[in-house]
Write an enzyme that holds these catalytic residues in place. Structure first.
Site, PDB file in Angstrom:
ATOM      1  N   LYS A 136      36.106  38.335  25.369  1.00 29.59           N
ATOM      2  CA  LYS A 136      36.715  37.011  25.298  1.00 29.59           C
ATOM      3  C   LYS A 136      36.461  36.395  23.922  1.00 29.59           C
ATOM      4  CE  LYS A 136      36.059  35.707  30.175  1.00 29.59           C
ATOM      5  NZ  LYS A 136      37.480  35.467  30.523  1.00 29.59           N
ATOM      6  N   ARG A 182      38.509  40.997  40.278  1.00 25.83           N
ATOM      7  CA  ARG A 182      39.259  41.692  41.335  1.00 25.83           C
ATOM      8  C   ARG A 182      38.685  43.066  41.610  1.00 25.83           C
ATOM      9  NH1 ARG A 182      44.681  40.994  37.879  1.00 25.83           N
ATOM     10  NH2 ARG A 182      43.428  39.213  37.203  1.00 25.83           N
TER      11      ARG A 182
END
Ligand code: BES
Ligand code: MN
Ligand code: ZN
Length: 488
Positions: free
Chosen positions: A265, A339
């Protein structure tokens, strides 16, 4: 952990009002009517309350809001907060009134003159929730936060009503502490230890370590944590307050820090990723609240605790891993890690517990923040009945929630060249494609809700019932759902 302030309920004693020290709060209804206790304050202060109640400033106040009058004549107290509240307030208004008092109170002593209010317990609940402060790492703030006293009619009855609310407040605080805690402190080990400590409350807590997870085939969960020096864990918490029926399941994403991994990120704002365990935090807070209030229901909480770090051992973009279910996943973006964690624990929860229904919570996507902002969580469900029950519970508890769609169109986007699916498919409908991915790990007939709480778990501004930082969003709504659905 941060414990809620103590709130005592006592019989109204009009003669002590002049001598009360610290701060006071009184209630005035929107029509300007002043009740008996406030009337005494009014008389002592030579009409200050009545003058304010007739003012334009009072007329403009929302229900539950208030104005403080400092150092009133004729009284020993430092000040009086006059809170506008209808004689028969809604639960939400009463909690807001309590929250207004909490902000006014600060760390000092507060006496609330609430005799005559039918919602005194709800006022105390709002007061307790808003009086939260995360000061664990503030070396200057060692003074204890003082409690509050509420003068009410029938103190025993109000105290009995406030009991379960105090349990809930403690559950909410447990969640907020977990979410606020920095990641050098709340490692996967530390998180698991805090959950293990809840065995004292009667919860069964089981910690699955990496070797067991490997045996179970949870390769996608393990892939996320393989670049971290903190070991990946799955913690199972069980509250068996019901009969011998199958449990309801709560499943949480517990990424203690999300750097993005090799798909790293940008550095600006990355510190907020200490909250990426927010889903697991809510599951843990609900389990604590259920135990504290002795809920008559069977609920199992399953959380996946991992840290997503870039490292020589980290998973790489393009890696293909096999989930516990058996489906293979191309990890085309290591930052879509939530996920991967959920895929395995959703499957594990269904295989092991065959629950009557299942709700997962996760700070899953930035896209849900673009879609819904910071006052509504994204709700995805394959079951209208369960979904509507949840939406109703969330509305009752004033926790924002909005249903979002699945679509076969999103399935197409998940296609991979090398595996059964890929874990990330770009910006369009980012929250929905994530939910669509999760649905592949939910059995066809399993009533299920996915809650994307990325926008609501941590706020940069104060909210009605919490100071800026972790909100504990969802603890109250999920407790309400369990209460209404299984304890009715
Ligand atoms: N933990 C983040 C989601 C997030 C973003 C939570 C902002 C709270 C605030 C999640 O793991 C993530 O990085 N999601 C990616 C998915 C993308 C790579 C498909 C995102 O939302 O950008
Ligand atoms: Mn991520
Ligand atoms: Zn994440």
């Amino acid at each position: 952990m941060t414990t809620p302030i103590s709130i005592n309920f006592v019989e109204a004693d009009i003669d002590t009002i002049a001598t009360l020290t610290g701060k006071l709060a009184v209630l005035v209804s929107p029509d300007g009517k002043i009740d008996t206790l406030a009337r005494r304050v009014n008389r002592l202060s030579k009409g200050a309350i009545a003058r304010f109640a007739e003012s334009e400033a009072f007329a403009k106040l929302d229900n539950g809001a208030g104005v403080a009058l400092a150092y009133p004549a004729g009284m020993a107290c430092e000040g009086v907060m006059v809170v506008k509240l209808p004689k028969r307030p809604s639960v939400v208004e009463a909690r807001k009134a309590g929250a207004t008092m909490a902000v006014y109170k600060g760390t000092g002593v507060l006496s609330v003159l609430a005799a005559g209010s039918p919602k005194a317990a709800d006022i105390s609940y709002g007061l307790a929730l808003r009086a939260y402060a995360f000061i664990a790492h503030k070396t200057a703030e060692t003074d204890e936060i003082q409690g509050a006293t509420m003068m009410v009619n029938n103190p025993e009855k109000v105290a009995a009503e406030a009991g379960p609310m105090a349990a809930l407040a403690e559950g909410v605080f447990f969640t907020r502490d977990l979410v606020n805690e920095p990641s050098n402190i709340l490692t996967t080990n530390d998180f698991a230890a805090r959950l293990a400590a809840m065995q004292e409350l009667g919860l069964e807590v089981e910690i699955l370590e990496e070797d067991e997870l490997a045996k179970l085939g949870m390769r996608t969960l393990l892939a996320v944590g393989q670049g971290s020096t903190s070991p990946s864990k799955v913690v199972v918490m069980r509250w068996n307050g019901g009969g011998d029926e199958a449990p309801f399941a709560l499943v949480g994403k517990g990424v203690v820090f999300d750097t993005g991994g090799i798909s790293i990120k940008p550095s600006a704002g990355m510190e907020d990723m200490t909250m990426d365990m927010g889903g697991a935090g809510v599951v843990s807070g609900v389990m604590r609240a259920l135990a504290l209030r002795g809920a008559k229901a069977n609920v199992v909480g399953v959380v996946g605790l991992v840290e997503n770090m870039p490292d020589g051992d980290a998973m790489r973009p393009g890696d293909v891993v096999r989930s516990m279910k058996g489906d293979t996943i191309e990890i085309n973006n290591t930052d879509a890690e939530g996920r991967l964690v959920l895929a395995d624990i959703l499957w594990y929860t269904q295989e092991r517990f065959t629950p009557v229904g299942m709700i997962d919570l996760a700070t899953l996507t930035g896209a849900i923040i673009i879609g819904l902002g910071h006052d509504k969580a994204g709700v995805f469900s394959n079951n209208d009945a369960l979904c509507n029950d949840f939406l109703k519970a969330a509305e009752t508890e004033d926790e924002g929630a909005w249903r979002m769609p699945f679509s076969p169109a999103y399935d197409k986007l998940l296609k991979s060249r090398t595996a059964d699916m890929k874990n990330s498919c770009g910006r369009p409908a980012g929250a929905s494609t994530a939910a669509q991915f999760l649905q592949r790990f939910v059995k066809e007939d399993m009533p299920w809700i996915h809650l994307d709480i990325a926008g609501v778990a941590l706020l940069s501004d104060d909210s009605e019932l919490a100071p800026k930082g972790a909100t504990g969003w969802g603890v109250r709504a999920l407790d309400r759902l369990v209460r209404d659905k299984f304890e009715g």
